[in-house]
Design a protein around this motif. Structure first.
Motif, mmCIF file in Angstrom:
data_model
loop_
_atom_site.group_PDB
_atom_site.id
_atom_site.type_symbol
_atom_site.label_atom_id
_atom_site.label_comp_id
_atom_site.label_asym_id
_atom_site.label_seq_id
_atom_site.Cartn_x
_atom_site.Cartn_y
_atom_site.Cartn_z
ATOM 1 N N LEU A 30 0.828 -1.212 0.000
ATOM 2 C CA LEU A 30 0.000 0.000 0.000
ATOM 3 C C LEU A 30 0.861 1.260 0.000
ATOM 4 N N ALA A 31 1.964 1.244 0.748
ATOM 5 C CA ALA A 31 2.839 2.423 0.821
ATOM 6 C C ALA A 31 3.349 2.813 -0.564
ATOM 7 N N GLY A 32 3.726 1.842 -1.362
ATOM 8 C CA GLY A 32 4.201 2.120 -2.709
ATOM 9 C C GLY A 32 3.096 2.663 -3.603
ATOM 10 N N HIS A 33 1.902 2.116 -3.459
ATOM 11 C CA HIS A 33 0.781 2.586 -4.271
ATOM 12 C C HIS A 33 0.373 4.010 -3.883
ATOM 13 N N VAL A 34 0.385 4.303 -2.594
ATOM 14 C CA VAL A 34 0.067 5.668 -2.141
ATOM 15 C C VAL A 34 1.135 6.633 -2.647
ATOM 16 N N ASP A 35 2.405 6.233 -2.541
ATOM 17 C CA ASP A 35 3.504 7.074 -3.020
ATOM 18 C C ASP A 35 3.380 7.341 -4.524
ATOM 19 N N ALA A 36 3.070 6.310 -5.292
ATOM 20 C CA ALA A 36 2.917 6.467 -6.745
ATOM 21 C C ALA A 36 1.733 7.384 -7.066
ATOM 22 N N LEU A 37 0.652 7.256 -6.314
ATOM 23 C CA LEU A 37 -0.520 8.107 -6.534
ATOM 24 C C LEU A 37 -0.202 9.561 -6.206
ATOM 25 N N LYS A 38 0.534 9.790 -5.119
ATOM 26 C CA LYS A 38 0.932 11.164 -4.768
ATOM 27 C C LYS A 38 1.785 11.776 -5.874
ATOM 28 N N ARG A 39 2.734 10.999 -6.405
ATOM 29 C CA ARG A 39 3.577 11.513 -7.485
ATOM 30 C C ARG A 39 2.779 11.741 -8.762
ATOM 31 N N ALA A 40 1.791 10.883 -9.017
ATOM 32 C CA ALA A 40 0.964 11.036 -10.216
ATOM 33 C C ALA A 40 0.166 12.341 -10.181
ATOM 34 N N TYR A 41 -0.222 12.740 -8.976
ATOM 35 C CA TYR A 41 -0.973 13.997 -8.837
ATOM 36 C C TYR A 41 -0.055 15.180 -8.537
ATOM 37 N N GLY A 42 1.242 14.939 -8.512
ATOM 38 C CA GLY A 42 2.216 16.005 -8.275
ATOM 39 C C GLY A 42 2.537 16.753 -9.554
ATOM 40 N N PRO A 43 3.494 17.680 -9.476
ATOM 41 C CA PRO A 43 3.843 18.516 -10.617
ATOM 42 C C PRO A 43 4.319 17.742 -11.842
ATOM 43 N N ALA A 44 4.986 16.617 -11.644
ATOM 44 C CA ALA A 44 5.490 15.837 -12.779
ATOM 45 C C ALA A 44 4.490 14.781 -13.248
ATOM 46 N N GLY A 45 3.344 14.690 -12.580
ATOM 47 C CA GLY A 45 2.344 13.686 -12.931
ATOM 48 C C GLY A 45 1.657 13.984 -14.253
ATOM 49 N N THR A 46 1.115 12.943 -14.829
ATOM 50 C CA THR A 46 0.386 13.079 -16.094
ATOM 51 C C THR A 46 -1.029 12.542 -15.897
ATOM 52 N N SER A 47 -1.887 12.850 -16.822
ATOM 53 C CA SER A 47 -3.266 12.361 -16.774
ATOM 54 C C SER A 47 -3.286 10.831 -16.802
ATOM 55 N N ARG A 48 -2.441 10.250 -17.634
ATOM 56 C CA ARG A 48 -2.356 8.788 -17.741
ATOM 57 C C ARG A 48 -1.929 8.164 -16.410
ATOM 58 N N ARG A 49 -0.920 8.739 -15.776
ATOM 59 C CA ARG A 49 -0.430 8.247 -14.488
ATOM 60 C C ARG A 49 -1.509 8.356 -13.417
ATOM 61 N N ARG A 50 -2.231 9.472 -13.420
ATOM 62 C CA ARG A 50 -3.300 9.649 -12.431
ATOM 63 C C ARG A 50 -4.351 8.556 -12.592
ATOM 64 N N LYS A 51 -4.727 8.250 -13.828
ATOM 65 C CA LYS A 51 -5.723 7.198 -14.080
ATOM 66 C C LYS A 51 -5.215 5.833 -13.618
ATOM 67 N N ILE A 52 -3.995 5.506 -14.007
ATOM 68 C CA ILE A 52 -3.420 4.200 -13.664
ATOM 69 C C ILE A 52 -3.366 4.007 -12.153
#
Length: 168
Positions: free
Chosen positions: A115-137
């Motif tokens: 879960l920690a990795g998934h939360v971290d990835a989600l935070k980065r997806a919604y961060g400044p370098a995130g993309t729409s595709r990453r947010r969806k995934i």
């Protein structure tokens, strides 16, 4: 569950890039292991379009030039390989009645730790370098952990015994 774990373990080795973003930066050693630097470069260049700039390199902004996190024991690729091996072992352990309860408990803990990795990835997806595709995934990947955790926990129960005295 065993089939799902076998498929996932296999994917860890066939397509490690799929798992790169869910390995938190703080777990990754900045100095690549001997012989792994070429592998890391190969994955980095291949996966460039599939990840955030700070999500794959051992030397990144999250860790900076300071001291490494105490849990940064392995490189990103090593964490992916270890988790693939753990999933392979869990696939076997869940099928063997003597090890089923222990394996299911360990599997529940492993999915919970992921879960920690998934939360971290989600935070980065919604961060400044995130993309729409990453947010969806990552918006889809994170909630999928809950049924996996519950399923793994449910496997702790004993297998039903059939009328002949054996396990069903």
């Amino acid at each position: 569950m065993a089939a799902l774990l076998l498929a996932s373990a296999s994917k860890h080795f066939r397509d490690p890039g799929f798992y790169r973003e869910v390995v938190p930066d703080y777990l990754c050693r900045r100095d690549a292991a001997p012989g792994a630097s070429q592998s890391n470069r190969d994955h980095s260049s291949r996966d460039q379009g599939n990840r955030n700039p700070g999500a794959g390199d051992q030397s990144n902004g999250a860790q900076g030039a300071g001291v490494q996190h105490p849990l940064a024991l392995l490189s990103r690729d090593e964490w992916i390989a270890v988790s693939g091996l753990l999933e392979l072992a869990a696939a076997v352990g869940i099928l063997l009645p003597p090890t089923r309860k222990l394996t299911a408990t360990a599997l529940t803990a492993m999915f919970t730790a992921f879960l920690a990795g998934h939360v971290d990835a989600l935070k980065r997806a919604y961060g400044p370098a995130g993309t729409s595709r990453r947010r969806k995934i990552h918006t889809v990947r994170l909630p999928l952990q809950a049924p996996l955790i519950l399923w793994a926990w449910s496997l702790r129960k004993s297998l039903p015994i059939n009328r002949r005295g054996g396990r069903a």
